[in-house]
Each structure stands twice: as structure tokens, then as C-alpha cells.
Scaffold this active site. Structure first.
Site, PDB file in Angstrom:
ATOM      1  N   GLU A 138       0.854  -1.190   0.000  1.00  0.00           N
ATOM      2  CA  GLU A 138       0.000   0.000   0.000  1.00  0.00           C
ATOM      3  C   GLU A 138       0.894   1.245   0.000  1.00  0.00           C
ATOM      4  OE1 GLU A 138      -2.815   0.366   3.207  1.00  0.00           O
ATOM      5  OE2 GLU A 138      -3.702   2.126   2.305  1.00  0.00           O
ATOM      6  N   ALA A 281       2.136  -0.106  10.826  1.00  0.00           N
ATOM      7  CA  ALA A 281       1.787  -1.488  10.527  1.00  0.00           C
ATOM      8  C   ALA A 281       0.955  -1.525   9.253  1.00  0.00           C
ATOM      9  CB  ALA A 281       0.992  -2.084  11.679  1.00  0.00           C
ATOM     10  N   HIS A 316      -6.458  -1.981  15.238  1.00  0.00           N
ATOM     11  CA  HIS A 316      -6.703  -1.258  13.987  1.00  0.00           C
ATOM     12  C   HIS A 316      -6.441  -2.164  12.776  1.00  0.00           C
ATOM     13  CE1 HIS A 316      -6.598   2.510  11.476  1.00  0.00           C
ATOM     14  NE2 HIS A 316      -5.862   1.720  10.710  1.00  0.00           N
ATOM     15  N   GLU A 317      -5.277  -2.801  12.757  1.00  0.00           N
ATOM     16  CA  GLU A 317      -4.956  -3.633  11.585  1.00  0.00           C
ATOM     17  C   GLU A 317      -5.911  -4.822  11.499  1.00  0.00           C
ATOM     18  OE1 GLU A 317      -3.165  -2.033   9.716  1.00  0.00           O
ATOM     19  OE2 GLU A 317      -2.221  -0.722  11.201  1.00  0.00           O
TER      20      GLU A 317
HETATM   21  N1  B3K Z   1      -2.945   1.025   5.671  1.00  0.00           N
HETATM   22  C1  B3K Z   1      -1.649   1.191   6.276  1.00  0.00           C
HETATM   23  C2  B3K Z   1      -0.960   2.452   5.868  1.00  0.00           C
HETATM   24  C3  B3K Z   1      -0.278   2.347   4.558  1.00  0.00           C
HETATM   25  C4  B3K Z   1       0.567   3.553   4.287  1.00  0.00           C
HETATM   26  C5  B3K Z   1       1.125   3.522   2.905  1.00  0.00           C
HETATM   27  N2  B3K Z   1       2.072   4.561   2.661  1.00  0.00           N
HETATM   28  C6  B3K Z   1      -1.708   1.110   7.753  1.00  0.00           C
HETATM   29  C7  B3K Z   1      -2.997   1.449   8.366  1.00  0.00           C
HETATM   30  O1  B3K Z   1      -3.502   2.545   8.271  1.00  0.00           O
HETATM   31  O2  B3K Z   1      -3.591   0.595   8.938  1.00  0.00           O
HETATM   32 ZN    ZN Z   2      -5.456   1.801   8.749  1.00  0.00          ZN
END
Ligand code: B3K
Ligand code: ZN
Length: 886
Positions: A138, A281, A316-317
């Protein structure tokens, strides 16, 4: 030589990247239901990736050009339905591969590419960290692994074979379920593992890890009885520090089931800790990858705050599995769809597990100090931006935290039950889809409105929150008719102009409020929906009295706005002493602190108000005052520097730092007996295990900082001693208390911390940060020397941020009038940008407030910005610098 593709890239080579626009969104003209990847690790600097993309054109009548992204890939071969493609049939440049006339019927495109993870310092795509290979896709990292459209609305099922040397890379992981694992028939020193993910996913959720890792295994039984194997993978020696992360994961899984009815959907869930990582993360499907500082922790090596943060990031993840993975974003303009929602969910998780009111205060303080600052500067943007150059610059507090506030406002407007019906509908209606923020709002109001009751606000107007940048300001004027017992409040809203958005429209602002009447305590909490520029609300039937009642406004921080109500000091002291809403009480205290600190920073202390505050604090600290140590510590904490700066006519960070030091000294000397007796009162609870004892530790740290500032030798030596003790929370509190003071205890404490933790990089970064932020005459030279310290790792964003972020937290040095701090920072950003654009462009935002400084500092930042602007910068950093200079 292959011909060059006709693309926007020709322009970006000239140094000007054209912006991407939301209005240009078009669906990808192909679907890719299945992808097979064969990843063969020859050496860490040579990995061969064979990708079979099973493509289905949307239009079976006319050929549509197929454009795939690819960066830093060496294309070895390309085949269409198994037949090599003539070089005249495709176009290739540094950014993309184009097949102008692909088949109009389903076909398979095979590409074989070689990549060099060791040379990849961007920490995007596939890269090496401490001997292991790991990925970060991402937002646009998958294009560094293989040729692919690499956009979130292309969802595919992935089957991944990984082959590598067995001794060097015993652990081979990817998304989904492990299908098989075996030695190679013709070479027993090598092995292969095959992974299959049954859930279609966008490429940004792809992950792969190959390394020599130790596994910690556990289980979770879902509500419907599915047994999920949980595995945490860490470097050898780190195993003892994983229990907290594992327990946090199990709590997250249980919370999502009980609150949202959402279960985990696969048989295994893997988490890997990585030292070199650009952010906290990443929620890759069933293979979360974490910055090791957000996994490895226990009470001895992490503070209470860090333990709570780890729990919330693990949550969160994990929560992303539904809000992000099962329902993903149609395009990156929708980023807040998953991030705002998942932040909202993790905030509720922490609130449910710990203290709802204190979590709300923590989040409000954070919003005021980061998001409001962003909203009022050159990088201000809406929760849903309409254009960007580098999407990585948009992982911001506006997308995340303001995005979460919009969802919270929906809940406040609709009430929790109706809101949750909307959430259930959202998860049901869009499961398996790539959705938009409009889809989200529609589902919430459709679900909420299914009871046939009116919504109570204008949804179309509410949507403006997504598009309008800037922090709205509300002015409140009250009129009291004491004979009739009638209170009228006139509220007026306005949102300041932000770059590219001059005129703003009125928003839907939920205002939770109540009144406190003398001898009657707090009245009922009311919701007023402010949706015009000016509106008056009238409350009848209050007890007639000469004195107007005290109004408690924006309770629970009901909207992400600023407000001015011209409240009398008496009212603020009354709210501070006893409002029954913790946020409003804390906020009254914050207003009082501001009224004390700002005049001090201007060299004109308000001595009368200071002595009133001392009386109020005396009451709070007395035995019959505030009983809860966490609440007390929260009420006593000063507003953050960013918020204070925003209230100065000319922002002057060193003057603010001086003012807060002076104030601590005053408070510490005037309140010493009460502070000491509070310290004694909590002493026996300090060794309780987190979350127990955290309020006591927080209060102890705060009291140390006041007493140490006032020269109390007992407090100074206790603070220094804490560095040797069993609690990292107290150790860091001790260091923080001593840091502003030039004394032997400070040097001793910093040395002890260094000696004790130098072998643990995750913790040692704290020492770098402390060193860089300690005010000393030769601080800048010391910061420069830290960059040559044998344990400083320039490839680890954690270390870079510790040192350079530490410098920013050292106002006298960073903001030195001769511009030396700014110039140093500019040069470092240029150096970091050469290897890691994401980290560099974030750092560049340290200059975002420069137009609010005095003329001498403005001139100095301008010089630093022109040093930056004349360097050969990445698109990411260039975008930020250009905005800053505009
Ligand atoms: N979705 C990732 C963040 C990605 C950042 C890319 N540069 C972590 C999070 O927000 O959960
Ligand atoms: Zn996130």
C-alpha cells in the site's frame, strides 16, 4: 531496445508530475479474477517473479489498450497465452508496460521479472530488512514486484508459490491458507511453500515474507466455532516480548465479534515484526506486517502509553479485515473510507477496554495538535481530496483522524442504535466490493432510517464535511433572561479559506451541550444541530436567577471544530472544578492553561489569574479533591505546543517552551506540599501491572516534572533513579521531567538509559530521540554526531524520525534565529529523500507552519525551503515543498 510507452511519465521525467484527479476515475477496462505468482528467491539481491494474470476484457467487441504499472523491474520475458510477445506488440518505459491491442476475449498474460530487494531502500514493494525479505504494497508498491494495474478496484484471487534456500529463509509466508510445503525434489537445500487466498483482494493487500524467524503460536476460537491459528513471527531473541501483542490480537477479535458481529474469516492469521518499516503497521490480508516497535513490548521495555498504542494498532490492523479488506476502496481518493472508519473503530475499542472519557480527551488533544494544524497550513486538504500527486502524502491525520470524527458525528446525530444498524447494512451491502465514501454514508442513513423515523439532519449537507477542508470555527453568544429563566444561545459558524478553497458553506455541526445551574448541578445533555451560518437555540424553564447559568459546550467534543464563547473566568473555573462531562471539564482547564501560558510567553504573566489557578489546583490536589489519579494527571497537563503556537500572533516555539518551564517551576514551588503528599499517596500502586497503575504512574511523572523544575532534589533523584527501575513508564517520565533542566541528574539518567538499552534497537531509538531533543548549547553538533553513531541505522525510519523528530522537539535549537536548525533539517531531508521518499516527504512537513513565525524565522525557513527546492527531489517530497512555498 523496446519502444517507449506514450504516457504521462514523459512529463514527470521533466520534473512536473501531473496531478491525479478524482473526476478522472474510470473503471479498469479488464478484470483479473485470478493471479498466480511464482516468486523464486535466488539471493537477497536477485528475485525472479513470474506472474500469470488471467485477464478478462470488459469490452469483448473492441480491443482496449492494456496498461500495467511496473517500477524498478527488469522484464525478462512476456508471454500471451503461453506465446512470447513480439517486442513490437508492447511498449515499455520506467513506469509502465502497455499492450496497445490485446485480445478481446479472456487471456493469460505472463511476465517474468527480476528484482533486487537489497537495492530497494524505499521500503515499498519487496525489500530486505535485517536479512529477511518483506513487502509493503500500500499504496502503490505492488508495481515494484510485478507488472499489474496496481489500483485498488482490481480484485483478484491469488495463488503464490515461494521458493528459497531452506537454511537462509526457513519461513516463507504469503496471504491466505498454506496449501503445501516441501523440499525441492531436485535440490534438498531449497524449499517451496504454496499459499492460496480464497478472498479476492486488491494488490495493495498482497504480502510476502521470507526469513529466518521465530514463531509464537496461539489459537482463537471464533463465536461460530472456527479455530484460528494465530502466529507471530519475530527475530530470534525477541520471543519474550510478544505476549502483549498476541493478547491484544485476541481482544481485538473478540471485540469485533461482540460489538459488530464480525468474525475472522480464515483459518490462520499471521503477524510479522519488521525493523525497517515506513509506518506503524500494514493490514495485508491474513498477513499483517508490523513495525517491530509496535509488537515487541512488555512493561519493562515499553511505557503504558506504548502498550495502549500497541493494543490499538493491533486492533486497527485486525479491524481492517472488514473495514478495508472485505470492503476496500474504489480508488485512493476514498482512502478515508477504510482509514477514517478503522480509526473510529479502534478508538471505540480502546474506549471500551479502558476509559471512554479519557480516550475521548486523548483523541481531542491529538486532533487539536495535529489535524487542526494541518487544516490551517499549506498542506490542508479535505477528508476526500479531489486531486493529488503522490498518494503517499495523503496518509494524513485529516484522512485518518478527521475521517473518524465524521463517522463519530454521524453516530452522535443518529444515536448509537440507529448508527449501528447503518454499520451492519454497510458491511452486508458492500462485502467483497471496492466502495466509495458516498456508499458508506448511504448505507449508514439507509440502515438508520429503516425505522421510518426522520434522520434529524440534512444528509446532502453533511456530505460537505468530506469535501471541505479547514477547521470550522463556531462563535457562541449567550443571552440570559434571569426573570423568565430563559437562556438563548446564538451560534455562528465559519470555515476559513484553505489552499484552493476560498469560499466555504455552512456544515452540519452537532453540538452537545448542557447547563450547570448554581446549586443544581449539571442539567440534561442536549443535542443542537447547527446547520446554518447563524442560529439561535432557546432553553426555557430554567430556575430564575440573577446570575446566568454556566454553559457546557461541545461536550464529548461533539464536532471537530474550534469555538469561542467568551466564557467568564468564573464559568471556566466552575466547569474545571466539576463539569460531569470529562471532556468539557478538561477543556475548561485547557482554556485556563492557555490564558496562563500565552501571556507568560509574551513576557507579561497574569499573576492574578495564576494565583486563582493555584487555588483551584490546590483544591484538586487536596485529599478531598480529585480522587482518580488518571483524571487528575489529565486535567493538569498543559495544551500541546502546536495548539499554543496557533494561538500566538506570531508563533514563537522557544518562547512557549520557556513559558511552560517557568510555569512548571512556579507550580512545583507553590504547591510542593500537596504534590509531595500526592506522590506518597500513589507510591504503593506504582508497580501494578498495566493497565492497573497507569494513572498513578502518569500522575507521578507529572508531579516529578513540576517538582524537578522547582529544584526539588528528592524529585530529581527519584526521577533519575527511575531509569534503573522496573517500569519503562516511570523511566521515561523521569527522563522527561529532567530533560529541560541542566543538572547532573539529567546527565546521569541519560547515561543510564544509554547503557541499559543499547543492545535493543527498538528501545534505543528513544535514547536517540531524547538526546536530540535535550536543550543544550551544543545540541546541533550533538544531533549531527548522532547521525554517525555506530547504532544509528539510516535505513530504519524509526531511527531517522527519532533523531530528526527529536531535533524538531528541541525548539531553541530547531528554531534558532540564525536558521542553523532549519538548514540542517533541509540538508538531512534531501539526504533521506535519496533513499526513502515516503519518510523524507513526511519530514518535510516540519516546515508547514513557517508563515506564522516572526519575520526573521520566516526568512530563515525560506532559505531552507529554497535549498530543498533546488535539490533533485522525489515526486513525494517535491509535492510537499511546492505546497509549502506556494
Ligand atoms: N494502511 C496502512 C498504511 C499504509 C501507508 C502507505 N504509505 C496502515 C494502516 O492505516 O492501517
Ligand atoms: Zn489503517
Amino acid at each position: 531496445m523496446v519502444p517507449t510507452a506514450s504516457s504521462e511519465s514523459a512529463i514527470s521525467w521533466a520534473g512536473v508530475t501531473p496531478p491525479k484527479r478524482l473526476s478522472d476515475y474510470r473503471p479498469f477496462p479488464f478484470s483479473i479474477p485470478r493471479i498466480e505468482l511464482n516468486v523464486v528467491v535466488h539471493q537477497p539481491d536477485s528475485v525472479l517473479v513470474t506472474a500469470d494474470l488471467h485477464l478478462e476484457p470488459s469490452d469483448s467487441k473492441a480491443a482496449t489498450p492494456l496498461i500495467l504499472r511496473g517500477v524498478d523491474l527488469e522484464l525478462i520475458s512476456i508471454l500471451l497465452d503461453g506465446h512470447p510477445l513480439e517486442s513490437s506488440s508492447y511498449l515499455l518505459n520506467d513506469e509502465q508496460l502497455e499492450i496497445p491491442s490485446p485480445p478481446t476475449q479472456p487471456f493469460t498474460l505472463t511476465t517474468v521479472s527480476r528484482l533486487d530487494p537489497q537495492a530497494n531502500t524505499s521500503l515499498e514493494g519487496l525489500y530486505e530488512s535485517g536479512g529477511m525479505l518483506t513487502t509493503q504494497c500500500e499504496a502503490e508498491g505492488f508495481r515494484r514486484i510485478t507488472f499489474h494495474p496496481d489500483r485498488p478496484d482490481v480484485l483478484s484471487r491469488y495463488r503464490v508459490r515461494i521458493e528459497a534456500d531452506r537454511a537462509r529463509f526457513p519461513v516463507l509466508l504469503s496471504n491466505g491458507n498454506e496449501i503445501s510445503a516441501s523440499a525441492l525434489a531436485d535440490d534438498a537445500s531449497r524449499h517451496e511453500v504454496v499459499w492460496e487466498d480464497p478472498f479476492p483482494k486488491p494488490s495493495y493487500l498482497f504480502a510476502l515474507v521470507a526469513g529466518d524467524l521465530r514463531e509464537i503460536k496461539d489459537h482463537y476460537s471464533t463465536a461460530s466455532g472456527r479455530d484460528v491459528t494465530l502466529r507471530l513471527h519475530v527475530e530470534a531473541g525477541d520471543e519474550p516480548f510478544t505476549a502483549h501483542a498476541m493478547a491484544s490480537l485476541k481482544r481485538s477479535m473478540a471485540w469485533d465479534e461482540s460489538v459488530y458481529g464480525l468474525e475472522y474469516d480464515l483459518d490462520e492469521f499471521n503477524t510479522v515484526a519488521v525493523r525497517h518499516f515506513n509506518m506503524g503497521a500494514m493490514e495485508n490480508k491474513s498477513l499483517n506486517i508490523f513495525n517491530s516497535k509496535l509488537v515487541l513490548a512488555d512493561a519493562e521495555s515499553a511505557t503504558d502509553g506504548e502498550l495502549e498504542r500497541i493494543e490499538s494498532v493491533v486492533g486497527h490492523e485486525y479491524f481492517h479485515n472488514w473495514s478495508g479488506n472485505r470492503i476496500t476502496c474504489r480508488d485512493w481518493f476514498q482512502l478515508s473510507l477504510k482509514e477514517g472508519l478503522t480509526v473510529f473503530r479502534d478508538q471505540c475499542f480502546t474506549a471500551d477496554l479502558h476509559s471512554e472519557p479519557l480516550k475521548r480527551i486523548e483523541d481531542a488533544a491529538m486532533l487539536r495538535n495535529t489535524q487542526f494544524r494541518e487544516d490551517s497550513g499549506p498542506t490542508a486538504h479535505p477528508v476526500k481530496p479531489d486531486s493529488y500527486q503522490a498518494i503517499d502524502n495523503f496518509y494524513t491525520t485529516t484522512i485518518y483522524e478527521k475521517g473518524a470524527e465524521l463517522i463519530r458525528m454521524l453516530r452522535t446525530l443518529l444515536g448509537p442504535e440507529r448508527f449501528m444498524r447503518g454499520m451492519s447494512l454497510y458491511f452486508k451491502r458492500h462485502d467483497g466490493e471496492a466502495a466509495t465514501t458516498e456508499d458508506f454514508v448511504n448505507a449508514i442513513v439507509d440502515g438508520a432510517g429503516a425505522d421510518g423515523q426522520p434522520l434529524g439532519f440534512d444528509v446532502e449537507q453533511f456530505r460537505l464535511w468530506y469535501h471541505q477542508a479547514g477547521t470550522p470555527h463556531v462563535t457562541v453568544k449567550s443571552h440570559w433572561d434571569g426573570e423568565a429563566g430563559r437562556l438563548s444561545l446564538t451560534l455562528q459558524q465559519s470555515t476559513p479559506p484553505t489552499p484552493g478553497q476560498e469560499r466555504k458553506q455552512p456544515l452540519v455541526i452537532p453540538v452537545l451541550w448542557s447547563v450547570l445551574q448554581a446549586n443544581e448541578g449539571a442539567g440534561e445533555e442536549r443535542l443542537f444541530v447547527l446547520d446554518q451560518e447563524t442560529q439561535t437555540v432557546v432553553l426555557e424553564g430554567l430556575s430564575p436567577a440573577a446570575q446566568p447559568p454556566v454553559v457546557s459546550l461541545f461536550r464529548r467534543f461533539s464536532a471537530p471544530v474550534t469555538w469561542a464563547s467568551g466564557q467568564a473566568l468564573d464559568d471556566l473555573f466552575a466547569l474545571f472544578a466539576g463539569d460531569n462531562d470529562a471532556f468539557a471539564r478538561w477543556d475548561a482547564g485547557q482554556q485556563l492553561w492557555k490564558r496562563l501560558i500565552l501571556p507568560r510567553a509574551a513576557g507579561t504573566p497574569e499573576s492574578e489569574l495564576e494565583s486563582r489557578m493555584l487555588d483551584a489546583l490546590g483544591q484538586l490536589l487536596a485529599v478531598d479533591g480529585e480522587k482518580d489519579p488518571a483524571v487528575l494527571a489529565t486535567l493538569l497537563a498543559f495544551p500541546g505546543p502546536a495548539e499554543l503556537e496557533s494561538l500566538q500572533k506570531e508563533a514563537d516555539p522557544p518562547a512557549l517552551e520557556r513559558a511552560t518551564c517557568e510555569l512548571r517551576e512556579l507550580l512545583g514551588s507553590q504547591l510542593a506540599p500537596l504534590l509531595t503528599s500526592r506522590l506518597d499517596g500513589v507510591a504503593s500502586s506504582l508497580d501494578q501491572v498495566w493497565p492497573a497503575g497507569q494513572g498513578e504512574r502518569q500522575l507521578t511523572g507529572l508531579i516529578w516534572s513540576w517538582l524537578a523544575a522547582a529544584g526539588d532534589s528528592g524529585a530529581r533523584s527519584d526521577a533519575a533513579q527511575a531509569v534503573e527501575g522496573p517500569s519503562m513508564t516511570l523511566a521515561r517520565a523521569g527522563l522527561r521531567a529532567l530533560q529541560p533542566i541542566d543538572c547532573d541528574e539529567r546527565d546521569q539518567a541519560l547515561r543510564s538509559f544509554h547503557d541499559r538499552w543499547q543492545e535493543r534497537p527498538v528501545i534505543f531509538d528513544t535514547w536517540f530521540s531524547l538526546e536530540a531533543s535535550t536543550p543544550r548549547a551544543d545540541a546541533l553538533e550533538r544531533v549531527a554526531a548522532l547521525l554517525d553513531h555506530p547504532r544509528y541505522d539510516p535505513m530504519a525510519p524509526n531511527s531517522v524520525r527519532a533523531v530528526l523528530g527529536g531535533l524538531v522537539g528541541n525548539p531553541r535549537v530547531f528554531h534558532a534565529l540564525d536558521g542553523s536548525g532549519y538548514q540542517f533539517m533541509a540538508e538531512q531531508i534531501i539526504a533521506v529523500d535519496q533513499r526513502n521518499a515516503i519518510t523524507a516527504s513526511r519530514l518535510a512537513k516540519v516546515f508547514s507552519r513557517w508563515r506564522t513565525y516572526g519575520s526573521e524565522r520566516q526568512a530563515a525557513v525560506k532559505r531552507a525551503l529554497s535549498t530543498l527546492a533546488s535539490a533533485d527531489l522525489s515526486t513525494n517530497t517535491r509535492e510537499v515543498v511546492t505546497l509549502m512555498e506556494a
